[in-house]
Scaffold this active site. Sequence first.
Site, short mmCIF file in Angstrom:
data_model
loop_
_atom_site.label_atom_id
_atom_site.label_comp_id
_atom_site.label_asym_id
_atom_site.label_seq_id
_atom_site.Cartn_x
_atom_site.Cartn_y
_atom_site.Cartn_z
N PHE A 128 -5.08 -1.91 -4.41
CA PHE A 128 -4.28 -1.17 -3.43
C PHE A 128 -3.00 -0.70 -4.09
O PHE A 128 -2.24 -1.51 -4.64
CB PHE A 128 -3.94 -2.02 -2.20
N ASP A 214 1.13 -2.86 -11.46
CA ASP A 214 1.64 -2.75 -10.09
C ASP A 214 2.02 -4.16 -9.64
O ASP A 214 1.17 -4.98 -9.34
CB ASP A 214 0.56 -2.15 -9.19
N LYS A 243 8.38 -4.13 -2.61
CA LYS A 243 8.46 -5.03 -1.46
C LYS A 243 9.64 -6.02 -1.45
O LYS A 243 10.58 -5.88 -0.70
CB LYS A 243 7.15 -5.77 -1.29
C1 LIG Z 1 2.30 -2.70 -0.47
C2 LIG Z 1 1.79 -2.28 -1.78
C3 LIG Z 1 1.95 -0.96 -2.23
C4 LIG Z 1 2.52 0.13 -1.37
O1 LIG Z 1 3.85 -0.11 -1.05
P1 LIG Z 1 4.55 0.71 0.15
O2 LIG Z 1 5.98 0.28 0.08
O3 LIG Z 1 3.87 0.29 1.40
O4 LIG Z 1 4.36 2.14 -0.16
C5 LIG Z 1 1.51 -0.66 -3.50
N1 LIG Z 1 0.97 -1.59 -4.30
C6 LIG Z 1 0.81 -2.87 -3.90
C7 LIG Z 1 0.22 -3.86 -4.84
C8 LIG Z 1 1.20 -3.25 -2.63
O5 LIG Z 1 1.02 -4.52 -2.23
#
Ligand SMILES: *Cc1c(COP(=O)(O)O)cnc(C)c1O
Length: 390
Positions: A128, A214, A243
């Site tokens: 994701f 990521d 986050k």
């Molecule tokens: C939540 C998340 C995103 C997206 O972040 P947003 O602030 O919601 O755009 C991308 N990568 C990972 C691994 C995430 O957990």
Amino acid sequence: MSAHLMSTYNRLPVAFSHGQGAWLWDVDGRRYLDALSGIAVNTVGHAHPRLVAALRDQVGRLMHTSNLYRIPLQEQLAERLCALSGADAAFFCNSGLEANEAAIKLARLHGHRRGVERPRIVVFDDAFHGRSLATLSATGNPKVQKGFEPLVEGFVRLPLNDADALRAASADADIVAVLVEAIQGEGGIRPVQAEYFRLLRRVCDERGWLLIIDEVQCGTGRTGRWFAHQWAEVRPDAVALAKGLASGVPIGALLGWGAAAALFGPGQHGTTFGGNPLACRAALETLAIVDDEGLLDNARRVGGWMLEQLRQQLGALSAVLDVRGSGLMLGIELDRDCGALVGQALQAGLLINVTHDRVVRLLPPLILRQEEAEELVARLVPLIQRFVAA
Ligand SMILES: *Cc1c(COP(=O)(O)O)cnc(C)c1O
């Protein structure tokens, strides 16, 4: 529920009025133990006195200027993140998807510099990376993509932790980068195995690809180190953060190493809000609190204790397939869909989440105390026992 909100979320029937530490109170005065932190956001818990004081001060001083000017707090935050990670430079934005979007642009730029006309990026099943067109195309979940075709091209999808698949794909001369979560969050708390991480680095070195990690969910101390990839001791070319970085003030960051840190030139990327004084102050204060209160150590200790307890108390149930995770990023995988547990936990005064349909996900704030962890386990275990017995 207001008819004037677009229905992008199925919301639980609860609204919170305030919080303190790891606890939230709803508008009727009921108290909940927060084992989710707004999905790994409230790193230092709710209403941390130091963060509140820093934000009050900053709001009264300066919230926003523009990236058309120097922003000393942004420079300080870049220096701090580079010192913690070993990166050379940072770009600031406002969310996780924006950090990944910047990473995807960086990878394409890297490709074009090397004469690759149609650069492709390796991504993984169940990944994701966000919900913009490029990041949902990188995401490995058909539910996120359905209805938004045509997808952005230029991604090659592989199974995670599969060395043979990586070797086979690496013959593709258009590949210029790998984008991978150090621990898949939405994908069900699935870590990149340390050995596979080192293989990724080796293949990236051999082929001249960028290794982009990521860490939007698993970064900022969540696993008990500043960055989850540090456990595997691999050097990234870029890391996406968001986050938990500013404990609830929206922020995203892309960190770059070596040549990758110097790819973007003026005018090639930007954002109005990104790295404004308010967000950077919140991030600097968050990092200082994590440091001063020993929260990395706390995440390791309290998270390690919870992992062990959950394994001991749930491991014997045949419906519990696995209990895994690192620091305060934990997952309990069941043999069945278990979304109903979220509402049952809410009734029991506990905020949890279920991801990938079958994985109970715990992401409590890093200030979680041992006695709160005990309370969390004491509330959660009977819920799961009853759920799988039904
Ligand atoms: C939540 C998340 C995103 C997206 O972040 P947003 O602030 O919601 O755009 C991308 N990568 C990972 C691994 C995430 O957990």
